[in-house]
Design an enzyme around this catalytic site. Structure first.
Site, PDB file in Angstrom:
ATOM      1  CD  GLN A  58      56.555  49.850  53.316  1.00 55.62           C
ATOM      2  OE1 GLN A  58      57.758  49.959  53.731  1.00 55.62           O
ATOM      3  NE2 GLN A  58      56.196  48.765  52.819  1.00 55.62           N
TER       4      GLN A  58
ATOM      5  CG  ASN B 222      53.989  42.814  59.948  1.00 57.46           C
ATOM      6  OD1 ASN B 222      53.013  42.957  59.203  1.00 57.46           O
ATOM      7  ND2 ASN B 222      54.490  43.851  60.794  1.00 57.46           N
TER       8      ASN B 222
ATOM      9  CG  ASP C 227      51.917  41.539  55.166  1.00 59.09           C
ATOM     10  OD1 ASP C 227      52.843  42.046  56.272  1.00 59.09           O
ATOM     11  OD2 ASP C 227      51.708  42.417  54.248  1.00 59.09           O
TER      12      ASP C 227
END
Ligand SMILES: CSC[C@H]1O[C@H](OP(=O)(O)O)[C@H](O)[C@@H]1O
Length: 367
Positions: A203, A254, A244
């Site tokens: 990402q 995370n 998250d």
């Protein structure tokens, strides 16, 4: 954020048709593909297969998924099916559960005839609230960057390391970890961003780097294992990540690898901040390592990587032997003791129950 000469959010409704559209992030940075989501399974697939990803964006997407389902069938059974189908897509990001529970609570009180209208109005509101929340996170994070900039030589950049993508592509807009970067850049504070590639789905390499190019922010893509070395050599002034799910005691869940960055930052005296909307705080959970469900994704994400081949085609290529299975825990938990501060829409909280309750006193009796 601007893409070319047009302003985009990560999810939006077409002004003419009202259709829900997203940027299909799987193909970035090589292809910019927007797709329409309509049926419930469209939304479930988009979340599960990471066409959209990032806790706030997953929550907003789920809200629109419920709304589209209500437009097709506003019955209690269809509402329950939407909740169950979307809730089952990914277990870690708390915003998914939060958004679904919010929509179910609202729509359960509505007559079937008004459910579609109410659902789209609430989904739009969730999206708009996310944009404003992340803008405010950026303003609070800006002050942290500004303080560090004041310690540097004139014109010397503040070096910020970030992991994964907690950018505008992980939210409806602005991002969480990137919002302070965008605000600092706009304020003329020189910054440079070390972008962790973030295996296995990259990402950072695919999304954060694309965002940095689009924003004109100086950056370098680095392998995940370089961060500790850079910190040892004084080349990182600040780490900012997203999350998250963050517990009521400040433990931060995370993307996998965040914990290792926090350990290196702690060992080198580098401030480690986490940027998050309060919708990502799980007030019912206090021990993140013991209680937060960690998503285990397909081993294929580890044994293969996505990229653009010499022939110009975007494709998955295998990087390991046929007989080698991949292990793929998608998240880890950074204990609060390794976190310098939590940058929220209401300000920067100390990573503790008391610290969070100072900013969110209304949560004092929330379990
Ligand atoms: C602003 S939440 C961003 C958060 O979500 C990412 O996970 P994924 O790409 O698997 O959805 C990553 O943990 C980011 O920090």
């Amino acid at each position: 954020m601007k893409v070319g000469d047009r302003h985009y959010r990560s999810i939006w409704r077409d002004a003419q048709t009202g259709a829900v559209e997203i940027i299909d992030q799987r193909w970035l940075p090589h292809e910019f593909n927007c797709v329409q989501l309509d049926a419930l399974q469209d939304f479930a697939t988009a979340i599960r297969d990471m066409w959209v990803r990032g806790a706030p964006l997953i929550g907003a997407t789920a809200a629109y998924g419920v709304a589209c389902q209500m437009a097709r069938d506003p019955s209690d059974a269809a509402l329950g099916d939407a909740f169950d189908t979307l809730h089952a897509t990914r277990p870690t990001a708390i915003n998914l559960r939060w958004a679904l529970e919010d929509m179910r609570a609202l729509l359960s009180r509505q007559p079937e005839s008004k459910r579609a209208e109410a659902a789209f109005a609430r989904a739009d509101q969730i999206a708009d609230e996310d944009v404003e929340t992340n803008r405010l996170i950026g303003l609070h994070g800006l002050e942290i960057v500004r303080e560090i900039a004041a310690t540097k030589a004139p014109g010397e950049a503040v070096n910020i390391l970030t992991h994964c993508n907690a950018g505008w592509l992980a939210t409806v807009d602005w991002g969480t970890a990137t919002s302070p970067m965008y605000h600092a850049h706009a304020a003329g504070i020189p910054i440079h961003v070390w972008v962790d590639e973030t295996r296995p789905r990259n990402q950072g390499a695919q999304l954060t780097a694309w965002e940095m190019v689009g924003a004109g922010i100086p950056h370098h893509l680095i392998v995940d294992n370089a961060g500790g070395h850079l910190m040892q050599h004084g080349l990182v002034d600040l780490v900012i990540t997203g999350t998250d799910r963050t517990t009521a005691s400040g433990d931060v869940c995370n993307k996998i690898g965040t914990y290792l960055k926090a350990l290196a930052a702690h060992d080198n005296g580098v401030p480690f901040y986490v940027a998050l909307p309060s919708s990502t705080i799980d007030w019912q959970v206090h021990d993140g390592v013991a209680e937060i469900p960690i998503e285990e994704r397909s081993g294929r994400e580890v044994t293969h990587v996505f990229g653009r081949g010499e022939d110009g085609r975007t494709q998955f290529v295998q990087i390991s032997p046929d007989g080698t299975p991949g292990g793929n825990p998608a998240f880890d938990v950074t204990p609060a003791r390794l976190v310098t501060g939590l940058i929220t829409e209401r300000g920067v909280a100390r990573p503790s129950r008391d610290g969070l309750l100072e900013l969110f006193p209304e949560r004092r009796n929330a379990g």
